[in-house]
Design an enzyme around this catalytic site. Structure first.
Site, PDB file in Angstrom:
ATOM      1  CG  ASP A 313      -1.842   1.175   1.243  1.00  0.00           C
ATOM      2  OD1 ASP A 313      -2.722   1.223   0.355  1.00  0.00           O
ATOM      3  OD2 ASP A 313      -1.551   2.002   1.999  1.00  0.00           O
ATOM      4  CD  GLU A 342      -2.358   1.830  -3.421  1.00  0.00           C
ATOM      5  OE1 GLU A 342      -3.318   2.201  -3.892  1.00  0.00           O
ATOM      6  OE2 GLU A 342      -2.004   2.009  -2.231  1.00  0.00           O
TER       7      GLU A 342
END
Length: 615
Positions: A313, A342
């Site tokens: 994340d 990400e």
């Protein structure tokens, strides 16, 4: 000050060694409790070994419950759980020593064999609760790990749900939203009043208790998560774990902050916590002991729970040297463990050339990153529900689409197509169906379905790694809510009756997945071969068409994003039809003899194959 050895409660049947890194502490007490929830049983002064405090307790300490009390040189005192704990009581408020061998379910043995490097990877993003909570799922342990370990579940129409459905769909990797212990759901309720996906870490190395049938028993959550993973592995699928090392829920109450104040987090020049994450704090991966914590944690999950991949994340908040250390550590366990993240360019004090983001993807050759470009080209900007993309009426999207469809093959950011995650919907996006309905609320349902199928085909047939959000293949809706992280089950649950209602689209996706697995031209692993084999035939007038040249045959992929039929010219020859009008024919039963054109249906995908003449 840094320390390279093992930390936490290091268990053996004969003794347990407790070790905590706390270089700014003056003294530390190990507090031991009477059972999981009893009063203090004993306190022990830990031995200061410099930066590390430790103490050894003789005998079998399995299920011993403990905390630490730290006295600091400035006179302050803090009490905390163990940041390296591997088991805990309800809501994570006490740490528990665990013999991991006693948490293994029946049949638990070794990791799956390494995933073949040339095989197709198809990622399917799921949440334990969302996937299993609906009554119509036919699942017994709804909202729990065991719900996804259950076989032979059916919806009211008799169609497969849960684990069996995922296996039948053909995806290779299930990517789970956070499985670690998070702080926003009260585990003491059988049916929690709160809902949350869990992007608010508390105990990084312990499974979340609200997904267990008994969160009060520290062993149950570990054993049941292993049962779920084992059941998935038995079906031939693999498990990717969404990890959130970039921030915590509440800094002031987190064990990292309580053990070494102000070390594990970033601060600006005014002494305030930085907020690149958008949730109030950022961890400092560039500091040696935070990097060690991350690396130790993924190593533990990979070894103890046989995790097959990690999705980072907000990876752009980390430094690429930490990600490189993660990659090297996992390679020593299994080089096929998949890493993706990400890679957004997040605000942080890390120098630009050291961030683990898209701009530095070439420095992380075996770490994949999400490609927003294809998402925007397919359906329009996800933050603007009125924006349009190729599949719902936007003009001049063809060139951005084809470049992204080919895994950004004109970009120098990536080393190879396998670094590119191709998607048009994820958990914190609008669902594709909701976006299509917002843009064209008066379109007939059959038109929305055709657009949905077109969007799915563009993802599954793209170069790179396709990524499907759970339920996307049967037109999942979140009732127009975009980031539904804290919305109730009525918004987030998978509606298993839609799977029957949209059976044709599900079968279409199954066929596309099988086609991808069987056709190596659709999953090329180097830009050199991709450039050599690919011809962009058209990228204009709402048509995107590419040709892949193989040794003995060519593949032609044609996508019509318009509302009208399109007469499309092809090289004269004999063809077999692979995809047409929402149907995939992997057996190549339909022959097209000596054709030089084909009619492309509105909002459609067409794939044909031409055998080359032998010379």
């Amino acid at each position: 000050m840094a320390y390279s050895g093992a930390l936490g409660a290091i268990y053996t049947p004969e003794k347990t060694l407790f070790k905590i890194w706390a270089p700014t502490a003056r003294s530390i007490q190990l507090i031991v409790y009477d059972g999981y929830y009893g009063r203090v049983k004993a306190e022990y002064s830990m031995i200061n070994q410099g930066a590390v405090f430790q103490i050894e307790l003789a005998g079998d300490q399995h299920q011993t419950t403990y905390r630490y009390r730290l006295d600091f040189k400035d006179g302050s005192q803090k009490e905390t759980i163990d940041p390296y704990a591997r088991a805990c009581t309800v809501n994570g408020r006490r740490s528990v020593v665990v013999d991991s061998n006693r948490t293994n379910p029946e049949g638990w043995s070794k990791r799956m064999p390494a995933f073949p490097i040339d095989d197709a990877v198809i990622i399917y993003e799921v949440n334990v609760r969302d996937l299993t909570i609906q009554r119509e799922s036919g699942i017994t342990d709804r909202g729990k790990y065991l719900g996804l370990a259950q076989a032979n579940t059916r919806n009211p129409e008799g169609d497969s749900t849960g684990l069996d459905y995922l296996s039948e769909l053909g995806v290779t990797h299930l990517e789970f939203l956070p499985l670690f212990d998070f702080d926003s759901v009260d585990e003491t309720f059988e049916q929690p009043n709160e809902y949350n996906w869990g992007y608010d870490p508390y105990n990084y190395n312990i499974p979340e208790g609200s997904y267990a049938t008994d969160p009060y028993d520290p062993i149950v959550r570990i054993k049941e998560l292993k049962q779920m993973i084992h059941a998935i592995h038995q079906k031939g699928m693999r498990v990717i774990m969404d990890v959130v090392y970039n921030h915590v829920y509440q800094v002031e109450n987190h064990p990292l902050q309580l053990t070494v104040p102000h070390y594990f987090f970033r601060y600006d020049q005014s002494g305030q916590l930085t907020n690149g994450s958008g949730v109030g704090n950022d961890t400092a991966s560039e500091r040696l002991m935070m990097q060690k914590y991350i690396v130790d944690s993924v190593e533990y999950w990979a070894k103890e729970f046989h995790i097959d991949g990690f999705r980072f994340d907000l990876m752009g908040l980390h430094d690429f040297s930490t990600m490189e250390a993660v990659r090297n550590t996992l390679d020593a366990i299994d080089p096929s463990i998949f890493i993706l993240g990400e890679g957004w360019d997040m605000a942080s004090p890390i120098p630009a050339d050291q961030k683990a983001n898209l701009n530095n993807a070439f420095k992380m050759p075996r770490i994949a990153q999400f490609n927003d470009g294809i998402r925007e080209a397919i359906k329009g900007n996800d933050f603007n529900p009125e924006a349009r993309g190729f599949i719902n009426g936007a003009w001049y999207m063809e060139e951005p689409l084809v470049n992204n469809f080919l895994a950004r093959y004109d970009s120098e950011k990536f080393n190879n197509p396998m670094q590119v995650i191709q998607y048009c919907e994820a958990h914190d996006n609008y669902t594709l169906h909701d976006r299509l309905m917002m843009a064209d609320p008066y379109h007939l349902p059959e038109i929305i379905i055709k657009k949905q199928q077109l969007g799915l085909a563009l993802v599954i047939l793209a170069q790179g790694i396709p990524f499907i959000h759970a339920g996307q293949e049967f037109l999942r809706s979140k009732q127009g809510v975009r980031d539904s992280y804290n919305r109730p089950d009525t918004i987030n649950q998978i509606d298993w009756t839609l799977m029957t209602q949209h059976r044709k689209t599900v079968e279409f996706v199954k066929g596309l997945i099988q086609l991808r697995k069987e056709e190596p031209l659709l999953r090329q692993t180097s830009y050199e071969t991709l450039h050599r084999s690919t011809e962009v035939i058209q990228a204009s007038d709402q048509i995107m068409a590419v040709r892949y040249a193989g040794k003995t045959y060519d593949l032609l992929l044609m996508f019509n994003g318009g509302e009208e039929y399109a007469h499309f010219n092809v090289p004269l020859g004999n063809y077999t039809m692979l995809v047409y009008d929402g149907v995939v024919d992997n057996e190549e039963k339909e022959y097209l003899n000596q054709i030089k054109s084909i009619n492309l249906l509105p909002y459609s995908t067409t794939v044909i194959k031409r055998l080359k003449k032998r010379t």
